[in-house]
Enzyme design. Structure first.
Site, PDB file in Angstrom:
ATOM      1  N   ARG A  37      41.976 109.503  61.131  1.00  0.00           N
ATOM      2  CA  ARG A  37      41.867 108.142  61.681  1.00  0.00           C
ATOM      3  C   ARG A  37      42.443 108.050  63.103  1.00  0.00           C
ATOM      4  O   ARG A  37      41.972 107.241  63.909  1.00  0.00           O
ATOM      5  CB  ARG A  37      42.584 107.152  60.753  1.00  0.00           C
ATOM      6  CG  ARG A  37      42.382 105.673  61.137  1.00  0.00           C
ATOM      7  CD  ARG A  37      42.966 104.747  60.075  1.00  0.00           C
ATOM      8  NE  ARG A  37      42.693 103.341  60.360  1.00  0.00           N
ATOM      9  CZ  ARG A  37      43.618 102.465  60.767  1.00  0.00           C
ATOM     10  NH1 ARG A  37      44.858 102.853  60.964  1.00  0.00           N
ATOM     11  NH2 ARG A  37      43.279 101.207  60.988  1.00  0.00           N
ATOM     12  N   ILE A  63      39.708  98.223  64.658  1.00  0.00           N
ATOM     13  CA  ILE A  63      39.449  99.217  63.617  1.00  0.00           C
ATOM     14  C   ILE A  63      40.094  98.605  62.370  1.00  0.00           C
ATOM     15  O   ILE A  63      41.258  98.196  62.394  1.00  0.00           O
ATOM     16  CB  ILE A  63      40.037 100.612  63.961  1.00  0.00           C
ATOM     17  CG1 ILE A  63      39.776 101.606  62.832  1.00  0.00           C
ATOM     18  CG2 ILE A  63      41.504 100.574  64.331  1.00  0.00           C
ATOM     19  CD1 ILE A  63      40.093 103.066  63.198  1.00  0.00           C
ATOM     20  N   SER A  64      39.333  98.465  61.294  1.00  0.00           N
ATOM     21  CA  SER A  64      39.813  97.740  60.115  1.00  0.00           C
ATOM     22  C   SER A  64      41.010  98.422  59.469  1.00  0.00           C
ATOM     23  O   SER A  64      41.204  99.625  59.566  1.00  0.00           O
ATOM     24  CB  SER A  64      38.695  97.618  59.071  1.00  0.00           C
ATOM     25  OG  SER A  64      37.730  96.705  59.502  1.00  0.00           O
ATOM     26  N   GLN A  65      41.783  97.607  58.771  1.00  0.00           N
ATOM     27  CA  GLN A  65      42.902  98.095  57.971  1.00  0.00           C
ATOM     28  C   GLN A  65      42.359  99.086  56.926  1.00  0.00           C
ATOM     29  O   GLN A  65      41.356  98.803  56.273  1.00  0.00           O
ATOM     30  CB  GLN A  65      43.530  96.896  57.279  1.00  0.00           C
ATOM     31  CG  GLN A  65      44.728  97.193  56.424  1.00  0.00           C
ATOM     32  CD  GLN A  65      45.226  95.931  55.726  1.00  0.00           C
ATOM     33  OE1 GLN A  65      44.739  94.832  55.967  1.00  0.00           O
ATOM     34  NE2 GLN A  65      46.185  96.109  54.847  1.00  0.00           N
ATOM     35  N   PRO A  66      42.998 100.256  56.751  1.00  0.00           N
ATOM     36  CA  PRO A  66      42.500 101.232  55.778  1.00  0.00           C
ATOM     37  C   PRO A  66      42.297 100.651  54.371  1.00  0.00           C
ATOM     38  O   PRO A  66      41.316 100.960  53.696  1.00  0.00           O
ATOM     39  CB  PRO A  66      43.574 102.319  55.791  1.00  0.00           C
ATOM     40  CG  PRO A  66      44.127 102.267  57.177  1.00  0.00           C
ATOM     41  CD  PRO A  66      44.122 100.812  57.542  1.00  0.00           C
TER      42      PRO A  66
END
Length: 213
Positions: A37, A63-66
């Site tokens: 990531r 970038i979205s939260q995992p």
């Protein structure tokens, strides 16, 4: 483009965090544990790459939260070879997760800057989507329909009818619906005109954009 022993260790910690929050799908957890990531983020944010948080990327996007990536992906129940439409390529991180699961990914990005960057970057990491398209996510990709599943990675004020039409019978669409705060919504197509809807709590996404470039 280095992925060190330290990065791999931090990824495993991230996988444990996401698992503790309720993600159960082993293939999804395995994908998160494999994808570097930190390479999807600007170098200034490298220290934050394996925290379970969303972060800014180019073109005022994130970038979205995992956990969010894992949550949406788990709801899709992807099987190897599934044809998946992704609305909002963004950094390409979610795209990589779908590819890692063996999906044939068709992804649409509305921001020219992100589209160009991600189109070049993903193949360098070995992730080859079937098609990356610069276009309007509200319209989907009718020429490639039907899809086994559709994932929308931006907040939509409503569920676009075009996307429902492009879903296979038995197919699943996962979409955050709402204005300031979104409700994660799963819709399963049961028949030609029959859809089943499930809601899964509140999330925050950047807005889904219509034609504006």
């Amino acid at each position: 483009m280095t992925d060190t022993f330290k990065h791999r260790g931090l990824r495993q910690k991230l996988v444990e965090t996401v698992k503790a929050k309720g993600i159960q799908s082993e293939p999804v957890l395995k994908a998160l544990g494999k994808i570097p990531r930190h390479l999807f983020m600007d170098s200034g944010f490298l220290d934050h790459a394996y925290q379970d948080k969303a972060f800014p990327i180019a073109a005022d996007q994130t970038i979205s939260q995992p956990y969010t990536v894992a949550f949406q992906t788990e709801l899709l129940e992807i099987k190897k070879g599934d044809k998946v439409l992704e609305i909002g390529t963004g950094s390409g991180y979610q795209t990589a997760v779908l590819c890692e699961l063996g999906a044939r990914v068709y992804s649409i990005e509305r921001q020219q800057e992100l589209f160009k960057k991600t189109s070049k970057f993903l193949p360098k990491l070995g992730y080859r989507a079937k098609k990356l398209i610069f276009g309007d996510g509200y319209k989907g990709l009718p020429e490639e329909a039907p899809f086994d599943s559709i994932i929308v990675t931006a907040g939509a004020p409503f569920v676009p009818k075009a996307l429902l039409k492009q879903l296979k019978i038995g197919g699943r669409i996962v979409i955050p619906v709402g204005d300031d705060v979104q409700t994660m919504t799963l819709i399963i197509r049961k028949g030609q005109k029959e859809f089943e809807k499930h809601d899964y709590g509140e999330f925050r996404f950047v807005p889904l954009l219509e034609d504006k470039n």
